[in-house]
Design a protein around this motif. Sequence first.
Motif, PDB file in Angstrom:
ATOM      1  N   ILE A   1      -7.628 -10.853   0.256  1.00 23.76           N
ATOM      2  CA  ILE A   1      -8.610  -9.892  -0.254  1.00 23.76           C
ATOM      3  C   ILE A   1      -7.935  -8.804  -1.085  1.00 23.76           C
ATOM      4  CG2 ILE A   1     -10.174  -8.024   0.456  1.00 23.76           C
ATOM      5  CD1 ILE A   1     -10.981  -9.836   2.827  1.00 23.76           C
ATOM      6  N   LEU A   2      -6.843  -8.270  -0.579  1.00 23.64           N
ATOM      7  CA  LEU A   2      -6.157  -7.179  -1.269  1.00 23.64           C
ATOM      8  C   LEU A   2      -5.493  -7.659  -2.556  1.00 23.64           C
ATOM      9  CD1 LEU A   2      -4.599  -5.473   1.870  1.00 23.64           C
ATOM     10  CD2 LEU A   2      -6.626  -4.760   0.599  1.00 23.64           C
ATOM     11  N   LYS A   3      -4.989  -8.898  -2.544  1.00 15.45           N
ATOM     12  CA  LYS A   3      -4.378  -9.448  -3.756  1.00 15.45           C
ATOM     13  C   LYS A   3      -5.432  -9.675  -4.826  1.00 15.45           C
ATOM     14  CE  LYS A   3      -1.546 -13.289  -5.459  1.00 15.45           C
ATOM     15  NZ  LYS A   3      -0.821 -14.549  -5.084  1.00 15.45           N
ATOM     16  N   GLU A   4      -6.577 -10.232  -4.428  1.00 11.55           N
ATOM     17  CA  GLU A   4      -7.644 -10.495  -5.398  1.00 11.55           C
ATOM     18  C   GLU A   4      -8.204  -9.197  -5.978  1.00 11.55           C
ATOM     19  OE1 GLU A   4     -10.432 -12.881  -3.260  1.00 11.55           O
ATOM     20  OE2 GLU A   4      -9.236 -14.718  -3.442  1.00 11.55           O
ATOM     21  N   ALA A   5      -8.123  -8.111  -5.198  1.00 13.73           N
ATOM     22  CA  ALA A   5      -8.609  -6.817  -5.676  1.00 13.73           C
ATOM     23  C   ALA A   5      -7.654  -6.200  -6.695  1.00 13.73           C
ATOM     24  CB  ALA A   5      -8.807  -5.867  -4.502  1.00 13.73           C
ATOM     25  N   GLY A   6      -6.423  -6.694  -6.743  1.00 12.41           N
ATOM     26  CA  GLY A   6      -5.460  -6.207  -7.731  1.00 12.41           C
ATOM     27  C   GLY A   6      -4.862  -4.854  -7.419  1.00 12.41           C
ATOM     28  N   PHE A   7      -4.809  -4.473  -6.144  1.00 12.25           N
ATOM     29  CA  PHE A   7      -4.229  -3.184  -5.779  1.00 12.25           C
ATOM     30  C   PHE A   7      -2.738  -3.165  -6.070  1.00 12.25           C
ATOM     31  CE2 PHE A   7      -7.810  -3.203  -2.532  1.00 12.25           C
ATOM     32  CZ  PHE A   7      -8.605  -2.350  -3.288  1.00 12.25           C
ATOM     33  N   ALA A   8      -2.274  -2.092  -6.691  1.00 15.17           N
ATOM     34  CA  ALA A   8      -0.864  -1.991  -7.082  1.00 15.17           C
ATOM     35  C   ALA A   8      -0.008  -1.245  -6.072  1.00 15.17           C
ATOM     36  CB  ALA A   8      -0.759  -1.287  -8.438  1.00 15.17           C
ATOM     37  N   LYS A   9      -0.630  -0.507  -5.155  1.00 22.54           N
ATOM     38  CA  LYS A   9       0.130   0.349  -4.247  1.00 22.54           C
ATOM     39  C   LYS A   9       0.399  -0.279  -2.876  1.00 22.54           C
ATOM     40  CE  LYS A   9      -1.584   4.729  -6.181  1.00 22.54           C
ATOM     41  NZ  LYS A   9      -2.308   5.992  -5.860  1.00 22.54           N
ATOM     42  N   ILE A  10      -0.050  -1.510  -2.667  1.00 20.55           N
ATOM     43  CA  ILE A  10       0.133  -2.129  -1.350  1.00 20.55           C
ATOM     44  C   ILE A  10       1.622  -2.347  -1.076  1.00 20.55           C
ATOM     45  CG2 ILE A  10      -0.328  -4.137   0.089  1.00 20.55           C
ATOM     46  CD1 ILE A  10      -2.763  -2.431  -0.374  1.00 20.55           C
ATOM     47  N   ALA A  11       2.101  -1.723  -0.004  1.00 22.94           N
ATOM     48  CA  ALA A  11       3.508  -1.868   0.378  1.00 22.94           C
ATOM     49  C   ALA A  11       3.699  -2.940   1.438  1.00 22.94           C
ATOM     50  CB  ALA A  11       4.042  -0.531   0.898  1.00 22.94           C
ATOM     51  N   GLY A  12       2.608  -3.391   2.034  1.00 20.23           N
ATOM     52  CA  GLY A  12       2.713  -4.443   3.021  1.00 20.23           C
ATOM     53  C   GLY A  12       1.457  -4.537   3.867  1.00 20.23           C
ATOM     54  N   VAL A  13       1.256  -5.713   4.469  1.00 21.96           N
ATOM     55  CA  VAL A  13       0.195  -5.936   5.442  1.00 21.96           C
ATOM     56  C   VAL A  13       0.905  -6.329   6.729  1.00 21.96           C
ATOM     57  CG1 VAL A  13      -1.866  -7.254   6.036  1.00 21.96           C
ATOM     58  CG2 VAL A  13      -1.411  -6.670   3.649  1.00 21.96           C
ATOM     59  N   VAL A  14       0.778  -5.492   7.743  1.00 21.20           N
ATOM     60  CA  VAL A  14       1.598  -5.580   8.950  1.00 21.20           C
ATOM     61  C   VAL A  14       0.725  -5.890  10.162  1.00 21.20           C
ATOM     62  CG1 VAL A  14       3.199  -4.290  10.429  1.00 21.20           C
ATOM     63  CG2 VAL A  14       3.230  -3.950   7.943  1.00 21.20           C
ATOM     64  N   PRO A  15       1.214  -6.721  11.102  1.00 18.17           N
ATOM     65  CA  PRO A  15       0.425  -6.990  12.311  1.00 18.17           C
ATOM     66  C   PRO A  15       0.207  -5.719  13.117  1.00 18.17           C
ATOM     67  CG  PRO A  15       2.224  -8.580  12.080  1.00 18.17           C
ATOM     68  CD  PRO A  15       2.460  -7.513  11.057  1.00 18.17           C
ATOM     69  N   GLY A  16      -1.048  -5.474  13.485  1.00 14.87           N
ATOM     70  CA  GLY A  16      -1.363  -4.333  14.330  1.00 14.87           C
ATOM     71  C   GLY A  16      -1.152  -4.661  15.789  1.00 14.87           C
ATOM     72  N   GLY A  17      -1.238  -3.636  16.642  1.00 19.55           N
ATOM     73  CA  GLY A  17      -1.043  -3.824  18.063  1.00 19.55           C
ATOM     74  C   GLY A  17      -2.354  -3.891  18.820  1.00 19.55           C
ATOM     75  N   GLU A  18      -2.247  -4.014  20.138  1.00 21.15           N
ATOM     76  CA  GLU A  18      -3.435  -4.132  20.980  1.00 21.15           C
ATOM     77  C   GLU A  18      -4.232  -2.834  20.978  1.00 21.15           C
ATOM     78  OE1 GLU A  18      -4.550  -5.069  25.666  1.00 21.15           O
ATOM     79  OE2 GLU A  18      -2.581  -5.611  24.852  1.00 21.15           O
ATOM     80  N   GLN A  19      -3.532  -1.709  21.028  1.00 21.63           N
ATOM     81  CA  GLN A  19      -4.173  -0.395  20.987  1.00 21.63           C
ATOM     82  C   GLN A  19      -3.926   0.254  19.631  1.00 21.63           C
ATOM     83  OE1 GLN A  19      -6.068   0.614  23.530  1.00 21.63           O
ATOM     84  NE2 GLN A  19      -5.522  -1.211  24.715  1.00 21.63           N
ATOM     85  N   ARG A  20      -4.756   1.254  19.310  1.00 18.68           N
ATOM     86  CA  ARG A  20      -4.589   1.982  18.047  1.00 18.68           C
ATOM     87  C   ARG A  20      -3.191   2.560  17.931  1.00 18.68           C
ATOM     88  NH1 ARG A  20      -4.913   6.768  15.303  1.00 18.68           N
ATOM     89  NH2 ARG A  20      -6.436   6.910  13.594  1.00 18.68           N
ATOM     90  N   SER A  21      -2.699   3.144  19.023  1.00 23.82           N
ATOM     91  CA  SER A  21      -1.364   3.749  18.994  1.00 23.82           C
ATOM     92  C   SER A  21      -0.275   2.707  18.765  1.00 23.82           C
ATOM     93  CB  SER A  21      -1.096   4.507  20.300  1.00 23.82           C
ATOM     94  OG  SER A  21      -1.229   3.659  21.428  1.00 23.82           O
ATOM     95  N   ASP A  22      -0.493   1.478  19.231  1.00 18.71           N
ATOM     96  CA  ASP A  22       0.482   0.406  18.988  1.00 18.71           C
ATOM     97  C   ASP A  22       0.567   0.097  17.495  1.00 18.71           C
ATOM     98  OD1 ASP A  22       0.968   0.098  21.738  1.00 18.71           O
ATOM     99  OD2 ASP A  22      -0.712  -1.291  21.945  1.00 18.71           O
ATOM    100  N   SER A  23      -0.572   0.154  16.819  1.00 19.51           N
ATOM    101  CA  SER A  23      -0.586  -0.082  15.376  1.00 19.51           C
ATOM    102  C   SER A  23       0.141   1.028  14.632  1.00 19.51           C
ATOM    103  CB  SER A  23      -2.030  -0.204  14.870  1.00 19.51           C
ATOM    104  OG  SER A  23      -2.650  -1.361  15.385  1.00 19.51           O
ATOM    105  N   THR A  24      -0.050   2.275  15.071  1.00 17.51           N
ATOM    106  CA  THR A  24       0.676   3.378  14.436  1.00 17.51           C
ATOM    107  C   THR A  24       2.174   3.212  14.633  1.00 17.51           C
ATOM    108  OG1 THR A  24      -1.180   4.904  14.746  1.00 17.51           O
ATOM    109  CG2 THR A  24       0.982   5.872  14.362  1.00 17.51           C
ATOM    110  N   ARG A  25       2.592   2.833  15.825  1.00 16.97           N
ATOM    111  CA  ARG A  25       4.022   2.589  16.073  1.00 16.97           C
ATOM    112  C   ARG A  25       4.560   1.518  15.122  1.00 16.97           C
ATOM    113  NH1 ARG A  25       5.651   4.606  21.246  1.00 16.97           N
ATOM    114  NH2 ARG A  25       3.941   4.786  22.742  1.00 16.97           N
ATOM    115  N   ALA A  26       3.805   0.438  14.971  1.00 15.97           N
ATOM    116  CA  ALA A  26       4.235  -0.642  14.082  1.00 15.97           C
ATOM    117  C   ALA A  26       4.371  -0.146  12.650  1.00 15.97           C
ATOM    118  CB  ALA A  26       3.247  -1.807  14.157  1.00 15.97           C
TER     119      ALA A  26
END
Length: 253
Positions: A68-93
């Motif tokens: 989706i992000l590639k087809e949208a042509g976004f230039a600032k994407i630095a990465g798509v990273v796996p999130g965690g089980e909790q919100r805070s786990d995603s922030t840590r990642a």
Amino acid sequence: MRGSNDTVAVVLAGGIGSRAGLGHPKQFAVLAGRTLLERTVARFERSEAVDGILVLIAPDHIDRAERILKEAGFAKIAGVVPGGEQRSDSTRAALDRIAADGGAAKVLVHDAARPFVPDRVIREAVGALDDRDAVNVVDPVTDTLVTVRDDGEGGEAPAEVVDRSAVRRVQTPQGFRFPVLAEAYRLAAGDPDFRATDDCSVVMRYLPEARIAVIAGDPWNMKVTGPADVLVADLIAARLDETGTGALGGESE
């Protein structure tokens, strides 16, 4: 990331969004022809205050998000990273990924479920970090608030009215100097009772000496949670596309 002077926007899209009643993660809900995820990321893509965007998403949905992000042509994407089980786990990642990529000066953490954040809020959050360690975005409470107590019959009864003049609803993005948020999460890792529903509370608890600014949020910065929110967001998105400006209310973008 591009360098230590950059501002990185972290978009948290790791939840499953079961309350939205869609049968699939709400970040893939279609709002007037574009996914919620795409519309949220577009806000940071357009903002001159943001240099890079990191998207955190459930591992099972990484391929779909990247497409989706590639087809949208976004230039600032630095990465798509796996999130965690909790919100805070995603922030840590996200913090781990930013550190591995060379760090950043400032970090904004934003809920993917808020697709209409005005650029004014983004710019003011980034600007506040010039002389503060963190920034919280808040909006006044207009409803009457009460605490409740057990009524002794299996239900609840009102206990007392809360003074809403001192109460605010927390929105995102929340902003941080990168080393401050990283240190707060390092300290939190040693706490077996750690729980967090937002990131400013982590800084407040583990770095009480941190200087935290408060800036005004915006009523348009709604969070898509339930089915009614999806319907409202779809109507707003359609109106924004119709005007062709991306502006909300009286905002000029």
